[in-house]
Enzyme design. Structure first.
Site, PDB file in Angstrom:
ATOM      1  N   GLN A  94      -1.241  -2.415   1.576  1.00 31.89           N
ATOM      2  CA  GLN A  94      -2.305  -2.136   2.544  1.00 31.89           C
ATOM      3  C   GLN A  94      -1.811  -2.391   3.969  1.00 31.89           C
ATOM      4  OE1 GLN A  94      -5.504  -0.950   1.704  1.00 31.89           O
ATOM      5  NE2 GLN A  94      -5.677  -0.685   3.919  1.00 31.89           N
TER       6      GLN A  94
ATOM      7  N   ASP B  11       0.814   6.331  -1.834  1.00 32.73           N
ATOM      8  CA  ASP B  11       0.370   6.613  -0.466  1.00 32.73           C
ATOM      9  C   ASP B  11       1.150   7.779   0.142  1.00 32.73           C
ATOM     10  OD1 ASP B  11      -1.774   5.290   0.646  1.00 32.73           O
ATOM     11  OD2 ASP B  11      -0.633   3.494   1.191  1.00 32.73           O
TER      12      ASP B  11
ATOM     13  N   LYS C  77     -10.920   0.064  -3.511  1.00 29.77           N
ATOM     14  CA  LYS C  77      -9.856   0.715  -4.293  1.00 29.77           C
ATOM     15  C   LYS C  77      -9.791   0.107  -5.691  1.00 29.77           C
ATOM     16  CE  LYS C  77      -7.152   2.007  -0.269  1.00 29.77           C
ATOM     17  NZ  LYS C  77      -6.200   1.540   0.765  1.00 29.77           N
TER      18      LYS C  77
END
Ligand code: NAD
Length: 296
Positions: A101, A124, A57
């Site tokens: 994460q 997200d 990422k």
């Protein structure tokens, strides 16, 4: 050996094109407004799979011309410490996207952390405000994996209106938002899960099957209507006869490819779309927060 008749949907190629588009638009935003979107990724502990995801990422965020920050906490970190990091990122005007994460260590309540993120920086799309916005048809940050699946479907099928879709899996991360997105496209949507009776019969009705379960090769060829489009979200590591680990999806690929009209492979299907959509969401968040349109 059955012959594959299905079109192989190349998610890696689509994702590369999407990343190129995001890079181009990011450069335009910088040129016109002097803004470089920024994504902050928070990693708690040293889970090896998470390490790889976070590294990728970061690399791709920089390649897209965006700012990238990583915040690392030890796996002994407390919830209060993590919430403080999130609060600092919420308050930082240079940060457009915040991604914590998952999975998080047991001592931390993941929902509490997700819901502490400013919904407008929640790239997200896991915050309850974004789930609600998506469900009620308001502009939302949409979870990256289902968004990527939808892009592949629309690219292959065009208008999805009236199609029957079966989503296998009801997680907040994939299954539920996937169903909402398909409903928004005017599909007739069935959400199947671990308690569904006769899953095979449900799938046989479908023009579109999305498999998001986490069970290697669960979807069999005789579950699939000839010509149906099959999107495989599953990522499973299985040990082969030679002792090596192999990545397989939730779909019995070779057999299903002989029946389906189109199918995504694992790897190289949905997986690469997830990061590309994350970059897309970060660009959108940067523009939306400032009341700007995303450059065309
Ligand atoms: P999850 O464990 O949260 O949810 C799995 C769902 O599958 C549950 O809703 C459960 O009801 C359902 N299920 C379990 N057993 C079933 C059965 N026998 N029949 C029907 N349904 C059953 O998982 P998740 O986070 O939604 O992820 C699903 C899969 O997708 C995993 O393999 C995960 O690794 C993968 N994934 C891939 C990406 C990507 O970028 N490609 C992103 C997220 C998740």
């Amino acid at each position: 050996m059955t012959e594959s008749t299905a079109t192989r949907i190349d998610g890696a190629a689509f994702a590369a094109r999407l990343r190129a588009e995001v890079t181009r638009k990011t450069a335009l935003l910088h040129e016109r407004e002097g803004i470089a979107p920024g994504l902050a990724v928070v990693l708690v502990g040293e889970d090896p799979a998470s390490e790889v995801y976070v590294r990728n990422k970061g690399k791709m965020t920089i390649e897209a011309g965006m700012n990238s920050w990583q915040h690392r906490l030890p796996d002994t970190a407390t919830q209060a410490q993590l919430l403080q990091v999130v609060a600092n990122l919420n308050a930082d005007p240079a940060v457009d996207g915040i991604l914590v994460q998952l999975p998080l260590p047991d001592q931390i309540d993941a929902d509490a952390v997700i819901h502490a993120i400013d919904p407008d920086k929640d790239v997200d799309g896991f915050h309850v405000v974004n789930a609600g916005r998506l469900a009620t048809g308001l502009p939302a940050m949409v979870p990256c994996t289902p968004l990527g699946c939808l892009m592949l479907l629309k690219d292959h099928l065009g208008d999805l209106s009236g199609m029957k879709a079966v989503v296998i899996g009801r997680s907040n991360i994939v299954g539920k938002p996937m169903a909402q997105l398909l409903l928004k496209e005017s599909c007739t949507v069935t959400i199947a899960h671990s308690r569904t009776r006769d899953l095979a019969a449900e799938c046989r009705q479908a023009d579109i099957i999305i498999a998001a379960v986490g069970r290697p090769r669960m979807v069999k060829a005789d579950w699939v209507k000839p010509g149906a489009v099959v999107i495989d979200v599953g990522i499973n590591r299985v040990r082969m006869a030679d002792g090596k680990l192999k990545l397989v999806g939730d779909v019995d690929y070779d057999a299903v490819a002989a029946v389906a009209g189109a199918i995504t492979p694992v790897p190289g299907g949905v997986g690469p779309m997830t990061i590309a959509c994350l970059l897309n969401n970060t660009l959108e968040a940067a523009c939306r927060r400032r009341g700007l349109a995303v450059p065309a």
